[in-house]
Design an enzyme around this catalytic site. Structure first.
Site, PDB file in Angstrom:
ATOM      1  N   GLY A   1     -18.530 -31.329  74.152  1.00  0.00           N
ATOM      2  CA  GLY A   1     -18.451 -30.273  75.141  1.00  0.00           C
ATOM      3  C   GLY A   1     -19.255 -29.059  74.716  1.00  0.00           C
ATOM      4  O   GLY A   1     -19.733 -28.309  75.546  1.00  0.00           O
TER       5      GLY A   1
ATOM      6  N   GLY B   1     -21.812 -28.888  72.327  1.00  0.00           N
ATOM      7  CA  GLY B   1     -23.136 -28.980  71.749  1.00  0.00           C
ATOM      8  C   GLY B   1     -23.435 -30.400  71.362  1.00  0.00           C
ATOM      9  O   GLY B   1     -22.790 -31.334  71.834  1.00  0.00           O
TER      10      GLY B   1
ATOM     11  N   VAL C   1     -24.080 -33.399  68.457  1.00  0.00           N
ATOM     12  CA  VAL C   1     -23.685 -33.793  67.119  1.00  0.00           C
ATOM     13  C   VAL C   1     -24.745 -34.726  66.553  1.00  0.00           C
ATOM     14  O   VAL C   1     -25.147 -35.688  67.213  1.00  0.00           O
ATOM     15  CB  VAL C   1     -22.319 -34.517  67.127  1.00  0.00           C
ATOM     16  CG1 VAL C   1     -21.905 -34.860  65.700  1.00  0.00           C
ATOM     17  CG2 VAL C   1     -21.271 -33.646  67.774  1.00  0.00           C
TER      18      VAL C   1
ATOM     19  N   LYS D   1     -22.785 -30.417  63.722  1.00  0.00           N
ATOM     20  CA  LYS D   1     -22.543 -30.067  65.110  1.00  0.00           C
ATOM     21  C   LYS D   1     -23.271 -28.764  65.403  1.00  0.00           C
ATOM     22  O   LYS D   1     -22.989 -27.740  64.783  1.00  0.00           O
ATOM     23  CB  LYS D   1     -21.041 -29.886  65.323  1.00  0.00           C
ATOM     24  CG  LYS D   1     -20.687 -29.585  66.746  1.00  0.00           C
ATOM     25  CD  LYS D   1     -19.249 -29.942  67.013  1.00  0.00           C
ATOM     26  CE  LYS D   1     -19.023 -30.216  68.480  1.00  0.00           C
ATOM     27  NZ  LYS D   1     -17.855 -31.014  68.755  1.00  0.00           N
TER      28      LYS D   1
ATOM     29  N   ASP E   1      -7.828 -29.029  71.719  1.00  0.00           N
ATOM     30  CA  ASP E   1      -8.631 -29.947  72.522  1.00  0.00           C
ATOM     31  C   ASP E   1      -8.383 -31.376  72.056  1.00  0.00           C
ATOM     32  O   ASP E   1      -9.324 -32.128  71.825  1.00  0.00           O
ATOM     33  CB  ASP E   1     -10.112 -29.556  72.400  1.00  0.00           C
ATOM     34  CG  ASP E   1     -10.954 -30.230  73.477  1.00  0.00           C
ATOM     35  OD1 ASP E   1     -10.377 -30.674  74.496  1.00  0.00           O
ATOM     36  OD2 ASP E   1     -12.170 -30.339  73.292  1.00  0.00           O
TER      37      ASP E   1
END
Lengths: 1003, 197
Positions: free
Chosen positions: A92, A94, A96, A113, A206
């Site tokens: 969400g 960026g 990785v 990340k 999250d």
């Protein structure tokens, strides 16, 4: 299409384009000849050219996204020290990448990340840094470690994490066709990792299956812990509803408070875990939120009650869980598991499980066939709710709970009267038993570290014990019940007087409770000699008995108990080499025995055992990096070793150990700022470091350290005035501050703080007159006040009568202590009292009374020094006795009697100083001893009738004075701070030396 | 202009000179510089305009040009080369973005964006971009000059005049090439849409 064909089309198209629109069609037809396809292609191009769609459309959004996303591996090969090798995914926030640590020392595979958002304000960057630090401290096998992070050259923050291979948990379960129990076990592993983070005050925010990976071995690893908060600014995190279009959230796992943008707590993670569990069990999420508008999503999440997981099961779900038909799966879920999932999913955060731990405990209870919390247990529900509400007023919570239990116990007895209701009685019996245990473990443990909770804890434990007692009477043969009862007594004893937890200072009560636990255990062992828990239980009881015996002054008893514990723990640890608990117990055992040995005066063995404990704990901490509490125990070991080193006279080691201990503890306390236990440990370390600094002569630093500790202790003692340990801590710190002020020649201030210590300590002794520790503490501070009052360097304060009165109070206590316990420390205390009284009497002019006191002390100390020859402190004390006697006799002009004492004193001190040449105090001792001998020979010289003899003696005196002067000079060169008594003495010696030289110069 | 910026401008100008004199390798040294500048400009603009931000390719490239090229030491050929490089770069950046995002189709076609995806782009247009790029690559084989025109105008944001300068052709030619290329690309995209529908 070929290039030639395209050129053909182009020729016709472009030529036609130059024509007026009306003429184009006939031209194209002509130019195409009979080629119908060519005609169609050109015509199609003209149709397309009439509407200007795509190409003129702005690419704003895409450009913005493309250019601000750190997403161009072709241009950016490296981030920080990490080389990026490939893109592994898009989160969400960026991209990785798989990366490798770029320096060639070792190859470490990492996940990098890159976070996409303009991080330009200092504030944001600073917060990013702080949060990153918190996350970096999350150290758990189930959490992907944050290894590094920073800001790239173009302002994008990045995080470097442990590279985790594995499948998202839902995929993993599906692909392996895991059954319900296997899924639950896996889920419990997830909970453990989340619990750990919560203990460290980090909320995930999250949680979703794609953030929970399971590797081939079935080990769970959570990704992106706390990162949502780390990168999301407050606006984004709290007000998703105000934005339309792109700034939406993944609502599937977000609870009502999250959807509303309210503050997020650990309860949000409980909810998300509930959704995940729902999905793992029912094969779908509780709500269908795809393709819904934000308003719809809000309404559903806030209002709609989820369907029970057992009802939501489909045939497909069953197949994925390895069941051919859905019915068995439905049966497995209906009831407890439905309740558990729905409790996690409750709309109001306060009605969910209070913690992830509770959620997991329920699942484990279900797995073990034990009753679960979520199953309509309104009582426990109400109880835990009350507790949560009143966490800071724990006493209130305790009373609520006690009321609840009392009700049940009454019902139990009534129920048992009626035989026909036997089944009901049994159920009640179990209820009470479960509640009593809930008290002892859940409730008690949850408030244990809360300042102010000691009286509430005692009430809780005592009630629980009463209930267990009554139950135990009815079911004497039930070993597990008996064991619970023994545990209750141990816990009760802990609250009553276990020195290392907050306690009520009731040592006899604690001793009785532990003895009762011992009896119960012994009865169990008599029936079951092969009881597998025997070693551990025995060690638990005897270690506590030993500690209470120590505290009550029964050194011999304590030593015996602790040696027994060490044997038990060694056996247990050897039998279970990979069991962390067993190893930790062994380490504690070493430490406890070391402390007891030190109290008994055997410092050599104490240091050895303490080192063993440290080595073991460090090894455990380095192999179990996921358990931060192991670091606490390492800090304890460093502290113990530091204290022992100081006692044994190795001050440099002492400071090093203390600094190590303090550093670890400060780090731990910063992680959990509200934990009273960690706060205390920091203060203890500060104070102990102050001791060490004082011993090296750095009094200013020492006072600073102690004053810092004082502040923390004052706050802790004020928070819980009934906690005798907090009181004791505070008194001790006052005493230390007083000592330092005395050394710094600020006796008025010293007396003021000592008096504070006295009032606390007198109060403690009143509470428990049998407590040896407190008696001794009081004795020490009486002596201290005496010292400050009688301080002869301050004539106004030189209150000899007052000082003597204080010393005599101290002596009374010392004698009482030595009578109960003939251990080395008690006798050393007596020695101190004799000396102090002797000095005061000597100052008052009664030399023979003073000599009698000094000789009592000397006799005591000579015996003590013989018993423990390796103990430098005893050596030093013996030298003091020699010095006191020798100096008094010198003053009496009884030189022949004085000489052997002063020579002994000097020889002893030379020996000690050669063992540790860095120790300034030992060097001062030597300088003083030489000066004493100088005085002796000078006295002799003055009295010598013959000039020859006089010159000879004056030469001898000059020799000693010169050596003394040399020692003082060296100390000054080393910038050692000398107090006024020492500088005066040094000046006096210089004058006497002058006298000697004058005498020698005479013909 | 700071000393560092001045130095960079000098470097870029020199590389453009090398490029103009036929040294193609200068492109590879030029690309990272231009890229970095584009990113700086983009993030500056986006942080300044928190909501409703727009990024026009034209504006971006022009700002980069102004910042990167020493105006006193350059001529129109340098300018043309710069925009040529910038356009190629833009195309590359967008393609790269489209590839990674188009590849990550989510939730069975449903549009799902997360909390922090403040700059997420709707995946339909990303897809479109990908298709466009593929079509443009095909066009390159069929008619390299038309592909260049599209690249300069579409990705580089150049107008007809500037495109003509960059390619060293007349504005009329640019207009004709543009018209056809655009029509052809539209047709390709339309066909693609039919296929996927």
């Amino acid at each position: 299409m070929t290039a030639d064909r395209y050129q053909q089309i182009k020729q016709i198209f472009q030529a036609a384009l130059d024509l007026p629109p009306g003429e184009r069609e006939s031209y194209i037809r002509g130019a195409a000849g009979g080629d119908g396809e060519l005609l169609r292609d050109v015509a199609a191009l003209f149709r397309e050219s009439e509407h200007s769609g795509l190409v003129d459309r702005t690419l704003s959004d895409i450009l913005a996204a493309a250019l601000t996303e750190p997403n161009a591996p072709a241009q950016e090969h490296a981030v920080g020290q990490y080389r990026l090798s490939r893109l592994v995914g898009k989160g969400g926030m960026g991209a990785v990448y798989e990366g490798w640590r770029a320096d060639n020392q070792f190859r470490q595979r990492v996940a990098v990340k890159l976070i996409r958002r303009g991080m330009d304000s200092d504030f944001v960057v600073e917060r990013f840094r702080q949060e990153r630090q918190i996350l970096a401290n999350l150290n758990h096998a189930g959490i992907a470690r944050l290894l590094d992070g920073g800001i790239t050259g173009d302002g994008a923050p990045y995080l470097v994490m442990e590279y985790v291979e594995g499948a998202p948990i839902d995929e993993y379960c599906r692909e392996r066709r895991l059954g319900v129990r296997e899924r639950l076990r896996l889920f419990c592993d997830v909970c453990r990792a989340v619990e750990y983070a919560h203990q460290n005050l980090v909320v995930h925010r999250d949680l979703k299956p794609s953030n929970i990976l399971v590797n081939r071995d079935g080990a769970v690893k959570l990704l992106d812990f706390g990162i949502a908060k780390l990168v999301g600014d407050d606006e984004a995190a709290s007000a998703p509803a105000t934005q339309t279009g792109v700034r939406l959230m993944t609502p599937d796992y977000a609870g009502p408070e999250q959807v509303l943008g309210q503050p997020i707590t650990t309860a949000a993670d409980v909810y998300s875990l509930g959704v995940i569990l729902y999905e793992l069990l029912a094969g779908q999420r509780p709500f269908q939120l795809e393709n819904r508008s934000l308003l719809e999503v809000q309404r559903i999440v806030l209002e709609q009650e989820p369907v029970r997981p057992s009802t939501a099961v489909t045939a497909q779900t069953a197949v994925e869980a390895g069941e051919p038909r859905p019915e068995p799966l439905r049966r497995a879920l209906s009831g407890e598991l439905d309740n558990i999932v729905l409790m996690a999913l409750r709309k109001e955060p306060e009605r969910r499980y209070a913690s992830v731990e509770q959620l997991r405990a329920d699942i484990e209870a279900h797995l073990n066939g034990l009753p679960v919390r979520a199953q309509g247990s309104t009582l426990r529900y109400r109880a835990s709710k009350a507790l949560r509400r009143h966490r800071t007023v724990a006493a209130a919570a305790a009373i609520v709970l006690i009321t609840l239990v009392t009700g049940i116990v009454v019902t139990t007895r009534e129920a048992q009267v009626a035989r026909s209701e036997r089944a009901r009685a049994e159920r009640r019996f179990n209820d009470v038993r479960r509640l009593a245990n809930a008290f002892l473990f859940d409730v008690h443990d949850s408030i244990q570290n809360l300042a102010g909770s000691t009286p509430a804890r005692e009430q809780i434990v005592r009630h629980a014990q009463t209930y267990l007692d009554s139950l135990a009477g009815e079911a004497a043969g039930d070993a597990s019940l008996q064991r619970e009862l023994a545990s209750a007594y141990i816990k009760l004893g802990d609250v009553q007087g276990h020195p290392s937890t907050a306690n009520l200072g009731d040592l006899p009560g604690a001793l009785a409770s532990y003895r009762r636990a011992q009896e119960i255990f012994e009865a169990i062992w008599a029936r079951q000699p092969d009881d597998p828990g025997r070693n551990r239980d025995a060690s638990r009881v005897f270690s506590r008995l030993g500690e209470i015996q120590s505290a009550m002054g029964d050194t011999a008893g304590a030593l015996a108990s602790h040696r027994r514990v060490l044997e038990l723990d060694q056996a247990d640890a050897a039998a279970r080499p990979s069991d962390l608990k067993a190893q930790l117990e062994l380490a504690s055992s070493y430490s406890r025995l070391a402390t007891t040995l030190a109290d008994a005066g055997n410092l050599g063995e104490a240091v050895t055992l303490s080192r063993r404990s440290l080595e073991l704990r460090e090894r455990l901490a380095s192999t179990h990096t996921d358990d931060a509490e192991l670091l606490d125990s390492v800090a304890v070991s460093y502290n113990d070793l530091g204290v022992l080193s100081l006692k044994a006279g190795a001050t440099a080691d002492g400071i090093e150990y203390q600094k190590k201990s303090l550093a670890i503890r400060e780090r731990r306390s910063a992680e959990r700022p509200h934990d009273a236990r960690l706060r205390r440990s920091v203060a203890v370390s500060m104070a102990t470091l102050g001791d060490a600094q004082a011993q090296t002569g750095d009094l200013a630093s020492a006072l600073e350290s102690v004053r810092k500790a004082e502040q923390v202790f004052e706050a802790l003692a004020a928070a819980d005035p009934k906690d005798s340990r907090a009181q004791r801590d505070l008194a001790l710190t006052y005493k230390k501050a007083g000592d330092l002020l005395t050394y710094l020649n600020r006796p008025a201030e010293a007396i003021a703080v000592y008096r504070r210590a006295v009032s606390i300590r007198e109060d403690l002794v009143k509470r428990d007159p049998a407590n040896a520790t407190w008696l001794r503490d009081l004795m020490v501070v009486y002596n201290d006040i005496g010292d400050a009052l009688g301080n002869p360097t301050f004539p106004n304060l030189g209150d000899r009568a007052g000082a003597l009165a204080q010393y005599r109070r101290g002596l009374t206590l010392a004698e009482r202590l030595a009578k109960d316990d003939a251990g080395a420390e008690s006798r050393a205390d007596l020695w101190v009292s004799y000396n102090k009284i002797g000095q005061m009497v000597e100052l008052a002019g009664d030399a023979s009374a003073a000599l009698a006191e000094y000789k009592k002390g000397y006799a005591l100390m000579e015996a003590l020094a013989k018993e423990d020859a390796s103990n430098t402190r005893r050596g030093r004390e013996l030298a003091i006795s020699h010095e006191l006697i020798g100096r008094l006799l010198t003053g009496q002009r009884d030189f022949d009697a004085a000489q052997p004492h002063l020579e002994q004193s000097a020889a002893q001190r030379e020996r000690l100083a050669s063992l540790d040449p860095e120790d300034a105090d030992l060097c001062k001792d030597v300088a003083l001893a030489y000066g004493n001998l100088g005085d002796l020979f000078r006295g002799k010289a003055e009295r010598a009738p013959l000039a020859v003899e006089r010159r000879e003696l004056a030469a001898a005196a000059a020799g000693w004075y010169e050596r003394s002067e040399q020692e003082w000079r060296r100390l000054r060169e080393r910038k050692v701070m000398l107090d006024s008594a020492h500088t005066d003495r040094a000046a006096e010696i210089a004058r006497h030396l002058q006298w000697c030289r004058t005498t020698l110069a005479k013909p | 202009m700071t000393a560092a910026e001045a130095q960079q401008a000098q470097q870029v100008t020199q590389l453009l000179g090398e490029l103009a004199s036929g040294d193609r390798s200068a492109v590879h040294r030029l690309l990272p510089l231009v890229y970095a500048e584009l990113r700086r400009i983009a993030s500056r603009r986006l942080s300044r305009e928190r909501s409703g931000h727009t990024l026009q390719a034209t504006a971006l490239v022009h700002e980069a040009y102004l910042r990167l090229v020493d105006q006193r030491k350059t001529d129109w050929r340098n300018r043309a080369h710069f925009f040529g490089v910038a356009a190629q770069l833009m195309r590359h950046i967008l393609l790269d973005y489209a590839k990674t995002h188009g590849a990550a189709k989510r939730g069975g076609g449903a549009l799902r964006v997360t909390l922090d995806e403040s700059m997420a782009v709707d995946s339909v247009r990303v897809e479109e971009l990908l298709v466009l790029d593929e079509a443009l690559s095909r066009l390159e084989r069929l008619d390299p000059q038309q592909a260049r025109v599209v690249e300069l105008r579409y990705y580089g944001g150049l107008n007809v005049q500037e495109t003509a300068e960059a390619l060293g052709v007349s504005t009329a030619t640019v207009k004709r090439e543009w018209a056809m290329a655009r029509a052809w690309l539209h047709a390709e995209l339309a066909r693609n849409q039919e296929r996927s529908a």
